[in-house]
Design a protein around this motif. Structure first.
Motif, mmCIF file in Angstrom:
data_model
loop_
_atom_site.group_PDB
_atom_site.id
_atom_site.type_symbol
_atom_site.label_atom_id
_atom_site.label_comp_id
_atom_site.label_asym_id
_atom_site.label_seq_id
_atom_site.Cartn_x
_atom_site.Cartn_y
_atom_site.Cartn_z
ATOM 1 N N GLY A 245 23.800 114.799 39.639
ATOM 2 C CA GLY A 245 23.775 113.722 38.662
ATOM 3 C C GLY A 245 23.918 114.196 37.229
ATOM 4 N N SER A 246 23.469 115.413 36.942
ATOM 5 C CA SER A 246 23.516 115.926 35.575
ATOM 6 C C SER A 246 24.940 116.138 35.078
ATOM 7 C CB SER A 246 22.761 117.254 35.481
ATOM 8 O OG SER A 246 21.414 117.105 35.861
ATOM 9 N N VAL A 247 25.860 116.406 36.001
ATOM 10 C CA VAL A 247 27.217 116.797 35.593
ATOM 11 C C VAL A 247 28.303 116.000 36.310
ATOM 12 C CG1 VAL A 247 26.608 119.140 34.877
ATOM 13 C CG2 VAL A 247 27.062 118.676 37.295
ATOM 14 N N ALA A 248 27.941 114.927 36.991
ATOM 15 C CA ALA A 248 28.927 114.164 37.777
ATOM 16 C C ALA A 248 30.103 113.702 36.927
ATOM 17 C CB ALA A 248 28.245 112.964 38.436
ATOM 18 N N ARG A 249 29.843 113.175 35.756
ATOM 19 C CA ARG A 249 30.921 112.662 34.907
ATOM 20 C C ARG A 249 31.789 113.794 34.363
ATOM 21 N NH1 ARG A 249 27.438 108.096 31.555
ATOM 22 N NH2 ARG A 249 26.907 106.813 33.372
ATOM 23 N N ASP A 250 31.171 114.933 34.041
ATOM 24 C CA ASP A 250 31.936 116.072 33.540
ATOM 25 C C ASP A 250 32.867 116.618 34.621
ATOM 26 O OD1 ASP A 250 30.472 116.302 30.932
ATOM 27 O OD2 ASP A 250 28.802 116.689 32.280
ATOM 28 N N ILE A 251 32.385 116.577 35.872
ATOM 29 C CA ILE A 251 33.218 117.028 36.994
ATOM 30 C C ILE A 251 34.394 116.077 37.188
ATOM 31 C CG2 ILE A 251 33.261 117.404 39.488
ATOM 32 C CD1 ILE A 251 30.271 118.200 39.252
ATOM 33 N N GLU A 252 34.128 114.773 37.131
ATOM 34 C CA GLU A 252 35.186 113.777 37.306
ATOM 35 C C GLU A 252 36.252 113.905 36.214
ATOM 36 O OE1 GLU A 252 33.172 110.070 37.309
ATOM 37 O OE2 GLU A 252 32.253 110.355 39.294
ATOM 38 N N ARG A 253 35.833 114.250 34.991
ATOM 39 C CA ARG A 253 36.787 114.400 33.883
ATOM 40 C C ARG A 253 37.512 115.746 33.921
ATOM 41 N NH1 ARG A 253 32.518 111.716 30.716
ATOM 42 N NH2 ARG A 253 31.699 113.779 30.219
#
Length: 310
Positions: A245-253
């Motif tokens: 959850g801490s990095v989910a958006r960074d991974i998606e981007r």
């Protein structure tokens, strides 16, 4: 028949351990208060107070009666509040604690969906590390929490619900796939890391794994801020070990790459936490259970292969 008025007078005497002081605080005459206590003793068929020159001492029957009287008054207060809430259409307040990683993963959606799914409840989210959520629950600042790797504590119901793999996180390089792969524990322990403080769950697990391997942790930077950890990794200054959850958006981007650490020690167990002495209205209790179960289901759905149900 025992009356609420008698119980109120009795509780004041138990509080002050002195009939004279109790009468003064109740704004009634001392003889009248004494009469009420004797009538209560006669109704119950047992002595309640042993009188002496300094005041009174409760009998075992009085100790039991005080506990039951407090419960009666608490139920009465809750009943009045619940009926007033029904009459006015007011909402129950439910304070839920989430870790930062869970807040990033499900927090906004949880707030939005609760309006439709549990309209009688006003959901408020308190965000903190797991160890602080436990302390906030003990201080009654929150009503429930979802926290990782919690030790059993008196007065707290800890229910394991999910096990989550930690991720080895690095800055992504151009052209690298955003698909989450697999990392070997040795690679993690050889890397320079940015981690949370000594009470942080991920750091504790990394430290335990390093100790078992007989190698030191290469701790380059230390911060309890998830935003700070992410920024250090985004700048390529160090790697990190974090929940999804801490990095989910960074991974998606495509800004960070992450790999699941394939080692039994690097799993975090997620718990739902409630106080064992909670006394809630039935409607709020049912809504709270629904909210917590909804959280667990949403986390499992969003995290995919990173989690397994306990």
């Amino acid at each position: 028949m025992v009356t609420l008025r008698q119980l109120k007078f009795f509780n004041k005497v138990m509080e002050t351990r002195n009939i004279t002081q109790a009468a003064e605080q109740l704004h009634i005459a001392q003889p009248a208060l004494g009469t009420h206590i004797r009538e209560l003793e006669a109704e119950l068929g047992a002595p309640l107070l042993n009188r002496h020159s300094r005041g009174v001492e409760p009998t075992p029957a009085a100790v039991l009666l005080q506990a039951r009287a407090n419960a009666i008054f608490e139920i009465l207060d809750r009943t009045v509040a619940d009926i007033n809430r029904m009459a006015t259409g007011a909402q129950y307040k439910f304070n839920l604690g989430l870790t930062t990683s869970l807040m990033l993963l499900i927090g906004p959606d949880l707030l939005l969906s609760s309006r439709q799914q549990t309209p009688a409840v006003s959901l408020q989210i308190h965000e903190s590390p797991s160890f602080l959520l436990v302390e906030a629950l003990e201080r009654r600042e929150i009503d429930a929490a979802l926290a990782y790797c919690v030790d059993q504590r008196p007065g707290i119901e800890c229910t394991p619900v999910l096990q989550e793999q930690l991720l080895f996180v690095n800055k992504a390089v151009e052209g690298q796939s955003s698909e989450i792969g697999v990392a070997d524990l040795d690679e993690v322990l050889q890397a320079e890391l940015v981690l949370g403080n000594e009470r942080d769950v991920a750091r504790r697990l990394v430290t335990a794994a390093a100790l078992q391997q007989g190698v030191p942790v290469k701790l380059k930077y230390e911060t309890q801020s998830i935003a700070g950890l992410r920024e250090i990794v985004l700048r390529g200054a160090a790697s990190a070990v974090l929940p999804y959850g801490s990095v989910a958006r960074d991974i998606e981007r495509g800004e960070l790459c992450a790999r699941r650490i394939m080692d039994p020690l690097m799993y975090m167990t997620l718990y739902t936490l409630r106080r064992s002495d909670r006394k809630e209205a039935v409607e709020l209790s049912l809504a709270a259970d629904e909210i917590l179960q909804g959280c667990v289901n949403l986390i499992a759905t969003r995290s995919g292969l990173m989690v397994r149900r306990v």
